[in-house]
Scaffold this motif. Structure first.
Motif, PDB file in Angstrom:
ATOM      1  N   GLN A 152      29.452  17.161  41.523  1.00  0.00           N
ATOM      2  CA  GLN A 152      29.272  18.550  41.946  1.00  0.00           C
ATOM      3  C   GLN A 152      27.804  18.955  41.922  1.00  0.00           C
ATOM      4  O   GLN A 152      27.329  19.652  42.828  1.00  0.00           O
ATOM      5  CB  GLN A 152      30.080  19.475  41.046  1.00  0.00           C
ATOM      6  CG  GLN A 152      31.578  19.287  41.206  1.00  0.00           C
ATOM      7  CD  GLN A 152      32.344  20.130  40.237  1.00  0.00           C
ATOM      8  OE1 GLN A 152      32.240  21.340  40.265  1.00  0.00           O
ATOM      9  NE2 GLN A 152      33.112  19.489  39.372  1.00  0.00           N
ATOM     10  N   LEU A 153      27.089  18.534  40.902  1.00  0.00           N
ATOM     11  CA  LEU A 153      25.665  18.867  40.817  1.00  0.00           C
ATOM     12  C   LEU A 153      24.860  18.171  41.907  1.00  0.00           C
ATOM     13  O   LEU A 153      23.841  18.705  42.362  1.00  0.00           O
ATOM     14  CB  LEU A 153      25.114  18.512  39.441  1.00  0.00           C
ATOM     15  CG  LEU A 153      25.544  19.441  38.318  1.00  0.00           C
ATOM     16  CD1 LEU A 153      25.066  18.913  36.972  1.00  0.00           C
ATOM     17  CD2 LEU A 153      25.019  20.845  38.551  1.00  0.00           C
ATOM     18  N   ALA A 154      25.286  17.023  42.353  1.00  0.00           N
ATOM     19  CA  ALA A 154      24.576  16.319  43.422  1.00  0.00           C
ATOM     20  C   ALA A 154      24.672  17.072  44.743  1.00  0.00           C
ATOM     21  O   ALA A 154      23.802  16.931  45.612  1.00  0.00           O
ATOM     22  CB  ALA A 154      25.136  14.907  43.582  1.00  0.00           C
ATOM     23  N   PRO A 176      32.563   6.756  37.372  1.00  0.00           N
ATOM     24  CA  PRO A 176      31.453   6.267  36.556  1.00  0.00           C
ATOM     25  C   PRO A 176      30.651   7.426  35.961  1.00  0.00           C
ATOM     26  O   PRO A 176      30.539   8.484  36.557  1.00  0.00           O
ATOM     27  CB  PRO A 176      30.604   5.485  37.552  1.00  0.00           C
ATOM     28  CG  PRO A 176      30.851   6.162  38.858  1.00  0.00           C
ATOM     29  CD  PRO A 176      32.279   6.642  38.803  1.00  0.00           C
ATOM     30  N   ALA A 177      30.115   7.183  34.802  1.00  0.00           N
ATOM     31  CA  ALA A 177      29.289   8.184  34.135  1.00  0.00           C
ATOM     32  C   ALA A 177      27.827   7.899  34.449  1.00  0.00           C
ATOM     33  O   ALA A 177      27.418   6.758  34.625  1.00  0.00           O
ATOM     34  CB  ALA A 177      29.524   8.146  32.640  1.00  0.00           C
ATOM     35  N   LEU A 178      27.050   8.939  34.547  1.00  0.00           N
ATOM     36  CA  LEU A 178      25.618   8.822  34.813  1.00  0.00           C
ATOM     37  C   LEU A 178      24.884   9.481  33.662  1.00  0.00           C
ATOM     38  O   LEU A 178      24.975  10.697  33.492  1.00  0.00           O
ATOM     39  CB  LEU A 178      25.265   9.491  36.146  1.00  0.00           C
ATOM     40  CG  LEU A 178      23.806   9.445  36.579  1.00  0.00           C
ATOM     41  CD1 LEU A 178      23.392   8.008  36.883  1.00  0.00           C
ATOM     42  CD2 LEU A 178      23.601  10.299  37.803  1.00  0.00           C
ATOM     43  N   ALA A 179      24.202   8.693  32.851  1.00  0.00           N
ATOM     44  CA  ALA A 179      23.494   9.169  31.656  1.00  0.00           C
ATOM     45  C   ALA A 179      24.458   9.905  30.726  1.00  0.00           C
ATOM     46  O   ALA A 179      24.102  10.929  30.135  1.00  0.00           O
ATOM     47  CB  ALA A 179      22.313  10.043  32.030  1.00  0.00           C
ATOM     48  N   GLY A 180      25.677   9.436  30.621  1.00  0.00           N
ATOM     49  CA  GLY A 180      26.664  10.037  29.739  1.00  0.00           C
ATOM     50  C   GLY A 180      27.406  11.222  30.335  1.00  0.00           C
ATOM     51  O   GLY A 180      28.296  11.770  29.698  1.00  0.00           O
ATOM     52  N   VAL A 181      27.051  11.632  31.539  1.00  0.00           N
ATOM     53  CA  VAL A 181      27.711  12.771  32.193  1.00  0.00           C
ATOM     54  C   VAL A 181      28.830  12.224  33.076  1.00  0.00           C
ATOM     55  O   VAL A 181      28.588  11.375  33.928  1.00  0.00           O
ATOM     56  CB  VAL A 181      26.690  13.579  33.033  1.00  0.00           C
ATOM     57  CG1 VAL A 181      27.378  14.728  33.748  1.00  0.00           C
ATOM     58  CG2 VAL A 181      25.551  14.071  32.173  1.00  0.00           C
ATOM     59  N   PRO A 182      30.057  12.715  32.898  1.00  0.00           N
ATOM     60  CA  PRO A 182      31.174  12.215  33.715  1.00  0.00           C
ATOM     61  C   PRO A 182      30.957  12.472  35.209  1.00  0.00           C
ATOM     62  O   PRO A 182      30.286  13.418  35.611  1.00  0.00           O
ATOM     63  CB  PRO A 182      32.377  13.019  33.206  1.00  0.00           C
ATOM     64  CG  PRO A 182      31.982  13.507  31.858  1.00  0.00           C
ATOM     65  CD  PRO A 182      30.503  13.680  31.890  1.00  0.00           C
ATOM     66  N   PHE A 183      31.566  11.618  36.005  1.00  0.00           N
ATOM     67  CA  PHE A 183      31.438  11.685  37.457  1.00  0.00           C
ATOM     68  C   PHE A 183      31.807  13.059  37.999  1.00  0.00           C
ATOM     69  O   PHE A 183      31.163  13.569  38.903  1.00  0.00           O
ATOM     70  CB  PHE A 183      32.332  10.615  38.098  1.00  0.00           C
ATOM     71  CG  PHE A 183      32.292  10.596  39.595  1.00  0.00           C
ATOM     72  CD1 PHE A 183      31.172  10.143  40.262  1.00  0.00           C
ATOM     73  CD2 PHE A 183      33.385  11.029  40.340  1.00  0.00           C
ATOM     74  CE1 PHE A 183      31.130  10.116  41.651  1.00  0.00           C
ATOM     75  CE2 PHE A 183      33.353  11.010  41.724  1.00  0.00           C
ATOM     76  CZ  PHE A 183      32.220  10.558  42.375  1.00  0.00           C
TER      77      PHE A 183
END
Length: 83
Positions: A58-60, A46-53
């Motif tokens: 990784q940023l999370a 799933p994408a979050l605000a247009g950013v791919p999973f």
């Protein structure tokens, strides 16, 4: 200075138990395993605000690693000895 050195100050106390050190090691290894196991998160959805999973997963882990380091520090710091 004769005799054994006495530890004083902030680091004085009993060393952490083997179980606490093992738990700290597990906490520190969790992000390594999670990030090196690329097939588990190599997806666009799933994408979050247009950013791919793939990217936001990784940023999370950045704040997650910080919390893991804090937990490992708290688990391995010397315990104060009763007076």
């Amino acid at each position: 200075m004769a005799g054994p050195l006495r530890r004083e100050g902030r680091g004085a106390g009993r060393p952490p138990s083997r179980a606490r050190r093992a738990l700290a090691a597990a906490v520190l290894l969790a992000p390594v395993v999670a990030l090196l196991w690329v097939p588990s998160y190599a997806a666009g959805r799933p994408a979050l605000a247009g950013v791919p999973f793939f990217y936001w997963y990784q940023l999370a882990w950045v704040p997650g690693c910080s919390l893991g380091l804090l937990a490992a520090h708290l688990l391995t710091r010397p315990r104060r000895s009763p007076p």
